[in-house]
Structures are given as C-alpha cells and as structure tokens.
Write a protein that holds these residues in place. Structure first.
Motif, PDB file in Angstrom:
ATOM      1  N   THR A   1      71.033  47.320 -20.790  1.00 23.43           N
ATOM      2  CA  THR A   1      69.970  46.385 -20.391  1.00 23.43           C
ATOM      3  C   THR A   1      69.073  47.016 -19.335  1.00 23.43           C
ATOM      4  O   THR A   1      67.850  46.869 -19.371  1.00 23.43           O
ATOM      5  N   ARG A   2      69.679  47.722 -18.382  1.00 29.20           N
ATOM      6  CA  ARG A   2      68.881  48.379 -17.341  1.00 29.20           C
ATOM      7  C   ARG A   2      67.996  49.470 -17.945  1.00 29.20           C
ATOM      8  O   ARG A   2      66.843  49.637 -17.543  1.00 29.20           O
ATOM      9  N   GLN A   3      68.533  50.219 -18.891  1.00 24.91           N
ATOM     10  CA  GLN A   3      67.717  51.252 -19.546  1.00 24.91           C
ATOM     11  C   GLN A   3      66.535  50.637 -20.278  1.00 24.91           C
ATOM     12  O   GLN A   3      65.416  51.158 -20.214  1.00 24.91           O
ATOM     13  N   PHE A   4      66.790  49.537 -20.969  1.00 19.25           N
ATOM     14  CA  PHE A   4      65.691  48.828 -21.627  1.00 19.25           C
ATOM     15  C   PHE A   4      64.665  48.387 -20.592  1.00 19.25           C
ATOM     16  O   PHE A   4      63.458  48.508 -20.799  1.00 19.25           O
ATOM     17  N   GLY A   5      65.148  47.878 -19.472  1.00 18.86           N
ATOM     18  CA  GLY A   5      64.252  47.449 -18.404  1.00 18.86           C
ATOM     19  C   GLY A   5      63.383  48.586 -17.892  1.00 18.86           C
ATOM     20  O   GLY A   5      62.196  48.386 -17.596  1.00 18.86           O
ATOM     21  N   GLU A   6      63.941  49.772 -17.781  1.00 17.42           N
ATOM     22  CA  GLU A   6      63.159  50.917 -17.312  1.00 17.42           C
ATOM     23  C   GLU A   6      62.064  51.277 -18.312  1.00 17.42           C
ATOM     24  O   GLU A   6      60.946  51.620 -17.926  1.00 17.42           O
ATOM     25  N   ARG A   7      62.389  51.184 -19.608  1.00 19.00           N
ATOM     26  CA  ARG A   7      61.360  51.460 -20.622  1.00 19.00           C
ATOM     27  C   ARG A   7      60.246  50.421 -20.549  1.00 19.00           C
ATOM     28  O   ARG A   7      59.054  50.754 -20.659  1.00 19.00           O
ATOM     29  N   VAL A   8      60.637  49.165 -20.350  1.00 16.31           N
ATOM     30  CA  VAL A   8      59.638  48.101 -20.240  1.00 16.31           C
ATOM     31  C   VAL A   8      58.788  48.296 -18.991  1.00 16.31           C
ATOM     32  O   VAL A   8      57.567  48.090 -19.006  1.00 16.31           O
ATOM     33  N   ALA A   9      59.425  48.719 -17.889  1.00 16.24           N
ATOM     34  CA  ALA A   9      58.690  48.940 -16.633  1.00 16.24           C
ATOM     35  C   ALA A   9      57.643  50.037 -16.795  1.00 16.24           C
ATOM     36  O   ALA A   9      56.566  49.972 -16.194  1.00 16.24           O
ATOM     37  N   MET A  10      57.938  51.039 -17.624  1.00 10.08           N
ATOM     38  CA  MET A  10      56.982  52.119 -17.872  1.00 10.08           C
ATOM     39  C   MET A  10      55.872  51.672 -18.815  1.00 10.08           C
ATOM     40  O   MET A  10      54.704  52.021 -18.629  1.00 10.08           O
ATOM     41  N   ASN A  11      56.247  50.877 -19.813  1.00  4.55           N
ATOM     42  CA  ASN A  11      55.285  50.539 -20.860  1.00  4.55           C
ATOM     43  C   ASN A  11      54.400  49.345 -20.532  1.00  4.55           C
ATOM     44  O   ASN A  11      53.233  49.308 -20.924  1.00  4.55           O
ATOM     45  N   SER A  12      54.946  48.349 -19.822  1.00  4.46           N
ATOM     46  CA  SER A  12      54.201  47.107 -19.595  1.00  4.46           C
ATOM     47  C   SER A  12      52.844  47.308 -18.929  1.00  4.46           C
ATOM     48  O   SER A  12      51.859  46.687 -19.348  1.00  4.46           O
ATOM     49  N   PRO A  13      52.732  48.152 -17.884  1.00 10.82           N
ATOM     50  CA  PRO A  13      51.404  48.344 -17.295  1.00 10.82           C
ATOM     51  C   PRO A  13      50.402  48.937 -18.274  1.00 10.82           C
ATOM     52  O   PRO A  13      49.211  48.612 -18.225  1.00 10.82           O
ATOM     53  N   ILE A  14      50.880  49.783 -19.183  1.00  8.19           N
ATOM     54  CA  ILE A  14      49.987  50.437 -20.148  1.00  8.19           C
ATOM     55  C   ILE A  14      49.623  49.470 -21.266  1.00  8.19           C
ATOM     56  O   ILE A  14      48.444  49.224 -21.541  1.00  8.19           O
ATOM     57  N   GLN A  15      50.647  48.902 -21.904  1.00 11.16           N
ATOM     58  CA  GLN A  15      50.391  47.991 -23.016  1.00 11.16           C
ATOM     59  C   GLN A  15      49.682  46.729 -22.533  1.00 11.16           C
ATOM     60  O   GLN A  15      48.783  46.209 -23.206  1.00 11.16           O
ATOM     61  N   GLY A  16      50.066  46.238 -21.351  1.00 10.77           N
ATOM     62  CA  GLY A  16      49.430  45.043 -20.808  1.00 10.77           C
ATOM     63  C   GLY A  16      47.969  45.273 -20.464  1.00 10.77           C
ATOM     64  O   GLY A  16      47.115  44.401 -20.688  1.00 10.77           O
ATOM     65  N   THR A  17      47.658  46.447 -19.915  1.00  9.93           N
ATOM     66  CA  THR A  17      46.264  46.770 -19.608  1.00  9.93           C
ATOM     67  C   THR A  17      45.444  46.868 -20.892  1.00  9.93           C
ATOM     68  O   THR A  17      44.308  46.372 -20.963  1.00  9.93           O
ATOM     69  N   ALA A  18      46.017  47.498 -21.920  1.00  8.85           N
ATOM     70  CA  ALA A  18      45.325  47.590 -23.211  1.00  8.85           C
ATOM     71  C   ALA A  18      45.083  46.194 -23.788  1.00  8.85           C
ATOM     72  O   ALA A  18      44.020  45.911 -24.348  1.00  8.85           O
ATOM     73  N   ALA A  19      46.069  45.298 -23.622  1.00 10.65           N
ATOM     74  CA  ALA A  19      45.913  43.923 -24.109  1.00 10.65           C
ATOM     75  C   ALA A  19      44.798  43.209 -23.356  1.00 10.65           C
ATOM     76  O   ALA A  19      44.001  42.467 -23.950  1.00 10.65           O
ATOM     77  N   ASP A  20      44.725  43.430 -22.050  1.00 11.43           N
ATOM     78  CA  ASP A  20      43.653  42.815 -21.256  1.00 11.43           C
ATOM     79  C   ASP A  20      42.286  43.315 -21.709  1.00 11.43           C
ATOM     80  O   ASP A  20      41.319  42.550 -21.798  1.00 11.43           O
ATOM     81  N   ILE A  21      42.200  44.608 -21.985  1.00 16.66           N
ATOM     82  CA  ILE A  21      40.918  45.195 -22.379  1.00 16.66           C
ATOM     83  C   ILE A  21      40.431  44.610 -23.704  1.00 16.66           C
ATOM     84  O   ILE A  21      39.253  44.264 -23.853  1.00 16.66           O
ATOM     85  N   ILE A  22      41.311  44.481 -24.681  1.00 17.70           N
ATOM     86  CA  ILE A  22      40.893  43.953 -25.975  1.00 17.70           C
ATOM     87  C   ILE A  22      40.506  42.482 -25.839  1.00 17.70           C
ATOM     88  O   ILE A  22      39.577  41.995 -26.504  1.00 17.70           O
TER      89      ILE A  22
END
Length: 917
Positions: free
Chosen positions: A824-845
């Motif tokens: 679960t912690r490893q998944f959390g680390e992947r989400v912590a890395m990806n969320s700012p990128i994917q979330g920013t892309a979602a905001d832009i669109i």
C-alpha cells in the motif's frame, strides 16, 4: 432465573476484526475496519446472549507483570500495527457513546480482569459469556462460564463455544489442565516456546495422563518419546515460566460494581451519541439499527408549503440580492398527474394536459436559516413559472448540491442561452455554487458526495440518508403515498447546501483552492451540461455492421485458440481456461486460487510475449468486451434524434480527471484497430464535420515544467522527437542511430516514469529482465537528474503534508503513505509522484474546455463542443466555420497554461470520429 454477564476482551476482538476485514478508511482518512468489525461481533453476541450486564476489558499500555517477565526472558513482544493502534481510542469512544462499561487496570492484562470478573460473577450465581480470540481463556471455562471465540471473515462471523465439557472434548484435558498444555507447547502469539520437541499433540497426551507439568517432571524418566523425557528436565525452568505466563489471574484488585454494567435491553446501546459516531465514521450499514427519531435536526418544522401564485410571487420578491439555495423536483414523466389537497383534507388527483416540456413536482427554496419554502405546482404555479422565476432571479448566489442536473431541468443550455446573450450568460453562470463540487475538491477520494455526508461534514447536522428516506421507493411513489415525507427530503436538498456553503467556501479559501473552484470547476459544470445536451450522432446501421465484423474477428480468434489448445473449451470460463493453460499446456507462473488457476490480466500479460495463445486470448477478451459494451450496449442509448448522450462525472476521480458513464465514451479500447473502428459509427450532422484536437504528450510536458529539468525542456524547445531523444541518452547512442525498438522502449520509460513505474513493472511492459529494466530507469535518471529530484520531493512533500498538489493547487489526500502495509505504501509513493502531473494535465484540459466552449459562443458560431476524452476535444463544426474553429482550438488549448515548454496539439478533421483522429 440467573442473571447473565457478557465480558469482551477488547484488544483481542479488535485484533480479530482488524485482520479479518479489509481495510476501511473514512473520508477523514481514519482507519475503521477494526471498530466496524468489533461492533458487528458485539451485537451478534448480544443478540444471542441477551445479557443483563456487559463489560469490555482493555489492556493498559503500562507494562504488566507478564510483560516484565517476558521481556527479561525473551525480549519485546511484537508491536501493534499503527492502523490498529489508531482504532483503539475510537473503539473506546464508541463504547462510551453506547454506555458500555469499560474496565482497565495498570499492571494487569485484560485476561486477568476478565478472569477476575468471570470468577466473581460465577460466585454471585450468574451465567457468564467471555468473548475473546485468545484460546488461553479456555482455562476459565466452567459449567457456568462459556468461552466464545469469534472468527471474522468477509462472509460473516463464526463463533466457537466452550464450556468446561467442550474443552475436555476438544483438547482431551480439563480447563485447568489446559494451562499445563500451554506451558509445555508454549504460546506462539507471544513468540515464546515451552519445551522444545513437545508440540500440541504430545502436550495434550502427557497432561491428560499425568495432570500437570509438575507430575510430568516427576515422572520424566519414564516419559516417552525419549526426546520429551530429556527436554522436560533440560528446559524445566522454561516450562515453569510458561505456566506462570499462561495462568490467568482470578483475583485482580479491580473495583467493579455490576450495576454500572447493567443494560435493560440491547436497544439501550443504540444511543443518539452512538448514532452520531456511526455517522462520523461512515458506518452506513449500521445506521439502520438506530431509531433516528432522536436526530439532532429535523427540517419538517421549518417547511412552509406554498400552493398559491400570490404567495409565490411575494417570496420571489423577497429573495432579491440574497443567496438562494434551490432544488427543482422533476416528474418521472410528463403525464403522471399530481396529487393535491382539497379543502376537506382529502388527496385528489388531476392530470396535466399533455406537454412537450418537462413537468415539475415543485421547487424547494431556502434563503433564511429558519424557513424553507416548497412551491408546489398546481393552483396557478406552473412548471414554467418556477423555471422562469429561478432564471430571472437577481440573487447574489444560487446554491445547489447538483447544479448540472438543476440547470438541465431549467433547460436552454444552462439557464440562459449563451448564443443569444453571452455576457448575461457568463454573469449568471458566475452566481452558481455546487456544494458537491466544493466537497469533492476538499476530499476527492470519496467518489460520491450525498446530501447526508455534506450535512454531517460541513453543517454539523445529522440527517437520514436517501435510502433511509425512500427505501426502494421512487420519489414519485413516495410523493403519492406520503407527500409530507417526500417534501421533507426535498427541503433538506435546498436547506443543507444553504447552511453548508459558507463552511465549504471558507475551507476552500483556507486551502488555497477557491480559485480552482470559482474559475475552473464551476464554469466546467455548465460546459459539461452543454456537451451532454448536444450529444453525438450514432449511425445505427454502421453499428450493426461493426458488430458483424466483431463477430467475425471473435470467431477467427476462437478457432485459432482451439487449434493451439488442441481442443474446444469455454474461453470465457476462467476455470476451464486455467486448466488448458497451466495443466494441459504447462505454461509457467501458474497461480492457484480457491476456484482454480488465476487467469487475470496481470498473469496473462506476463506470458503473452512468449505464448501466442495467450496473446490471442487477451485479444479475444478485448473484442468480446467491444461487442458487449459497445456494439451491443450502445444501441440502448440511441435517442429519437439518433444521438447518444453520455453523462460526464466531475466528482469521481481523485486526480481531477473527468469520467463518463451511460455510456462510457472515454474508455473505448483503441489500441486494437477493431477498437478504433468503433469511432466510425459516430458522425457529424449534415453540413458539419468533426474537428478533433489532442494534446501532444501533455503529461511529459507538465513533467518538464514541474521538474525544471533543462535537458527535457531543451528537447521540447528544439522540437526534438522526445522518445528518440530519451532513447539516445538512456541507451547511450547517437540521436541519429536510435533504432525503432530503442525508441519504443524509451517511450515506455518516458510514460512509465510519469506513473512511477518500478523495474518490475517496466520489465513486464517491455518483456525484458528486471535487471535490464532497472538499468534503463537508472540511466534515465542519470541523464535527467532533476526529474529524479522532483519525483523524490513529491514523495517527501506528500508524506509531510499528507497530500499531493498540482500546479493549480488541486489536492489529493495521501493516506496510503501512512499504511503499515508495504504494498500500500509503495502504491502511495507512485500516486504521490503521478498525481501532481496527471492532476495538472487534468486541470489544463478543463481550462481548455471552458475557453473553447466560451469562445465558440462568444463569436456566435453554430459549431459545438461535444466530447472530452482525456487529453482530446471533439467539436462538431459547421463546414463554413472550420477555419475559425481550428483557430479557436489552437489558441485556447495552447494558451490554457503558461509552461516552460509549449503545449502542442494535433488537430484532424473528418466526417466521422475515426477519420478525425
């Protein structure tokens, strides 16, 4: 008749529930599975036992004599999982709310308190039931003391019951002798052993024959087997210590009054305080146990039903320049008819004349905290009257829980037609507040934001859930059978948003997300309503032809799979497929489950590169899904105007991306050519074409900007092929000499890095060794060091702040990083890395959608935005407006955000969606 006492071992039952149930986390990030399981076990016991007294014993964290002895002998006991530790005070608080007696005593374990109270109660002539997961307590069993051991599973709770005779039958020894069995074999739960070489079977045999470890020790010379004879002498001190540790006290010095633990009925535990705690912890399945008449707030006293046009006019005059919360209640169909109350108090039914416009039951209106108006259609108050009054109001703010549904009821593409008066449309749009969208921004991981949750979280009001109101009835059924109750629910629908709005807006402001709400999410509500209204034309004949082609493809794959398998079988049956692949064909990596071999996508993906039959099975599954979900499923969504209208979901994904349902047009599997061809069935109307614009590598461009890595930024600024550029640095070859395979692998690395891919994950994706995959990632970070630094900082920031943050301040809570579970912690680390990128892309669109939509209307074009699919926008453009639409897409999509690299789009035109992409 004898009184009955139920004693519960608090930590033991919490522990059982914690490990027996999957993790539960409420919207505030609290782990709750142990508390939820404990409550269910407790009430199951109480319903069976119907006791006169109940008490729960807890261990005290201060060291007991057992701890001290054990630490001297073996060291420290295993520590409690943090997620479980957090739930102990929650459980005590819940028991206190229920009025359940809790006991604990420094220096003594719960076992000793339970043993002492069980002994006292038996001496008082009571019957006793002791509930614990610890079999050490079997030593307490008598003819009047019952030991009950629950086993919590996903399917429910099973309980083993032991009186003294049951212990003798199950273990061959008396409860008192059971202590000596534990002394010989040790206690695995505390990680200490008794006498080496003596297991449970031998221990029970010896104790049954000799009666105690002391007698066994005296007869050690004649004991068999020889190893047991030798070890009972050599490890005698260990056996004595184990017996002392295993013996439960029955005379602990605890002050206890049975009357303080009395309950007259199980119903006594269903208190208002416990109900509120269940609400807070989001135990929705438990709420039905409570009598909710004691709720903290009842809206019915504030309702005034308005059934005359004169009164309605007066109320609308009063709401000028006031914040107004409203909720329009639409009829299920136009000619249902409506109940109204006659002067004699009887309910009468009259029918509306057939109309093409949607009819309403009425309008709930709140603009004062002590008054709610329900304006009922009839007696001069028509549906059109209510719609027009809402559209014409000059209120400062219009508030609802589901603005998109409300403005669709009001019609005209969102209150006013932006094509007629764009400036007035924008001014009106800016008045709206959707409290569900606001709640979503504050905590985007819940997935749904029902009225009762908003009431509890943002207005400190507890109200029944919608299910509690209606059960399985529709609103129409409730309105016709119990109109007052139906109106009460509608009143809550306007009142709760009204009283919650300030808390929500203040919270958004405090967390620097108010601009995200005001400038992006609220305008987007209207854009999505417009897109849903437009829909997209679907050619039914083309869909039928597509379905036929799928049938052919499925049949060809089926025949090929049968040939490779050497026999016919049901490909859709995981059990039969597992036997074929892992028994008959002997494929590796078999994973056995209770029902057979696993044939999940994860398992098969790892085999497809080396086994053609597996690759064909995966393709077969994709075609079968296309057939059922799209070729057959889409037919059900074609409306009279030949258009399909999806529903866009704005408050579902934790990253901020949109999703769509009924039908889902965002998840068409387009990697297969047959998957792509489903887009051919969607086409533009006569005189129009589709214009499709897709952001190019938006997430990689966002990564370049957020990380500030000069090499990646430079590659984009000079228009290099980014995947070839990455291949050049990762594989250490000149840019011009990069092979197609190296470029494909580099592409996987590029996108994998964005999603926090591991060496294991990359090796599976590319079909290479984990060592090679690890080397790829290592070389990538050597060449792009600031990306590595940025991603590491994302994890550290998420751990520190407990959320991930996008460029536009969108927050994603990161409870996974606090888990004691490594995966679960490893998944959390992947989400912590990806969320700012994917979330920013979602905001832009989202920004691009708003700008494109508004620009089209501002320039009075007939073209319309129809769909958004991840990073892609689809417009139905009038042929004569084609150049203008392309210009709008280019300017507004590229100008949606100011990054250190350009936002690039790829724009295509076609008469159908396939040709336009």
């Amino acid at each position: 008749m004898s009184k009955k006492l139920v004693l519960i071992d608090g930590h033991s039952i919490l522990n059982r529930a914690y490990y027996g149930l999957p993790d539960l986390t409420n919207s505030q990030g609290l782990h709750t599975n142990a508390v939820y399981g404990f409550i269910n076990i407790m009430f199951k016991i109480l319903e069976e036992e119907k006791p006169d007294y109940i008490t729960v014993a807890f261990d005290v964290h201060a060291p007991t004599f057992r701890h001290k002895m054990f630490e001297q002998y073996k060291g420290n006991r295993k520590s409690m999982d943090e997620e479980l530790r957090q739930q102990v005070p929650l459980m005590k608080k819940m028991l206190t709310a229920m009025g359940v007696k809790i006991i604990e005593l420094a220096g003594y374990e719960a076992d000793d308190l339970l043993g002492t109270l069980a002994h006292r109660a038996e001496q008082e002539g009571m019957n006793v039931a002791v509930i614990s997961g610890d079999r050490d307590l079997l030593q307490l069993a008598t003819d009047k003391v019952l030991i009950r051991i629950p086993k919590t599973k996903r399917t429910g709770t099973e309980i083993e019951n032991y009186y003294a005779a049951d212990v003798k039958e199950a273990y061959g020894v008396t409860p008192k002798e059971f202590i000596d069995v534990k002394a010989l074999q040790g206690d695995s739960s505390d990680n200490f052993s008794g006498v080496p070489g003596i297991g449970e079977k031998t221990a029970k045999t010896l104790v049954a024959e000799y009666g105690s470890i002391e007698a066994i020790h005296e007869n050690a010379a004649v004991i068999k087997p020889p190893r047991a004879s030798k070890n009972i002498v050599e490890y005698w001190d260990d056996a004595v210590l184990c017996k002392k540790l295993a013996t439960i006290l029955t005379d602990a010095p605890i002050e206890y009054d049975f009357e303080e633990a009395r309950i007259d009925s199980i119903d006594d535990l269903y208190t208002k305080e416990a109900y509120l705690m269940c609400k807070e912890l989001e135990f929705k399945n438990l709420l039905g146990r409570f009598d909710t008449k004691e709720e903290s707030f009842n809206v019915s006293e504030l309702i005034e039903v308005v059934d005359t046009i004169e009164k309605a006019d007066k109320i609308f005059e009063e709401i000028i320049d006031k914040d107004v919360a409203f909720y329009l209640v639409k009829r299920e169909n136009n000619n249902v008819g409506q109940f109204h109350q006659d002067n004699d108090g009887q309910l009468g039914l009259f029918d509306f004349a057939s109309k093409t416009e949607e009819e309403l039951y009425g309008l709930s209106l709140t603009f004062l905290k002590d008054k709610i108006y329900f304006m009922e259609t009839g007696n001069g108050i028509s549906s059109d009257y209510l719609k027009n009054k809402i559209k014409d109001t000059t209120a400062r703010r219009l508030i609802s829980r589901d603005v998109k549904s409300q403005i669709k009821i009001l019609g005209q593409d969102g209150i006013l037609d932006p094509a007629e008066d764009f400036d007035k449309y924008i001014a009106y749009r800016n008045k709206f507040i959707d409290v569900s969208v606001a709640a979503y921004l504050i905590n985007p991981t819940i997935g749904e934001y029902p009225l009762d949750d908003i009431a509890k979280s943002y207005s400190d009001i507890m109200i029944p859930t919608k299910k509690e109101f209606f059960g399985k009835q529709s609103f129409e059924d409730m309105y016709n059978s119990d109109k007052d109750k139906a109106i009460e629910y509608v009143a809550y629908e306007s009142y709760i948003p009204f009283v919650a709005k300030d808390t929500l807006l203040n919270r958004l402001d405090k967390e620097n997300m108010l601009h995200l709400f005001v400038d992006i999410e609220m305008p987007l509500v209207f854009v999505l309503a417009s897109m849903e209204k437009e829909g997209i034309i679907l050619d039914a004949d083309a869909l039928k032809e597509y379905s036929t082609n799928l049938d052919k493809g499925i049949a060809q794959l089926q025949e090929s799979i049968y040939q490779k398998a050497g026999e016919e079988f049901n490909i859709n049956s995981p059990k039969q497929l597992g036997v074929i692949l892992f028994e008959k064909l002997g494929l590796p990596n078999a994973k056995k489950t209770k029902t057979g071999y696993s044939t999940s996508a994860d398992i098969l993906d790892g085999l497809k590169a080396n086994y053609p039959i597996v690759s064909e099975i995966l393709e077969y599954r994709q075609l079968a899904k296309l057939k059922s979900t799209y070729a057959d499923g889409l037919r059900n969504y074609i409306e009279e105007d030949n258009r399909v209208r999806t529903t866009f979901n704005q408050t579902v994904t934790a990253t901020g991306r949109l999703s769509s349902t009924e039908p889902n047009l965002q998840n068409i599997p387009i990697r297969l050519e047959l998957g792509k061809q489903i887009r051919k069935v969607f086409h533009a109307k006569e005189g129009f074409v589709f214009v499709d614009s897709d952001y190019s590598q938006i997430e990689l461009r966002v990564l370049a900007h957020l990380s500030g890595d000069e090499k990646l930024i430079d590659a984009y600024k000079h228009g290099k092929d980014i995947h070839r550029s990455t291949a050049s640095v990762v594989f250490n070859v000149p840019f011009e000499e990069v092979t197609p395979l190296q470029r494909r692998n580099a592409k996987a690395v590029n996108f994998g890095i964005v999603y926090g891919v591991s060496a294991f994950g990359l090796s599976k994706d590319l079909g290479i060794s984990r060592k090679d995959a690890s080397e790829y990632i290592k070389n990538y970070f050597v060449q792009y060091p600031k990306i590595k630094e940025y991603l590491d900082n994302c994890i550290e920031s998420a751990k520190k702040n407990k959320y991930a943050l996008t460029m536009f301040n969108r927050k994603r809570p990161m409870v996974e990083l606090e888990s004691s579970n490594f995966m679960t912690r490893q998944f959390g680390e992947r989400v912590a890395m990806n969320s700012p990128i994917q979330g920013t892309a979602a905001d832009i669109i989202k920004i691009a959608m708003i700008r494109v939509h508004d620009r089209i209307f501002k320039e009075k074009l007939e073209s319309r935005l129809l769909l958004q699919v991840h990073d892609e926008l689809l417009i139905e453009a009038k042929e004569s407006e084609l150049d203008e639409v392309k210009k709008i897409l280019n300017e507004e999509m590229q100008g949606a955000a100011d990054l250190s690299v350009d936002l690039e789009i790829d724009t295509q035109v076609g008469t159908n969606w396939y040709d336009a992409h």
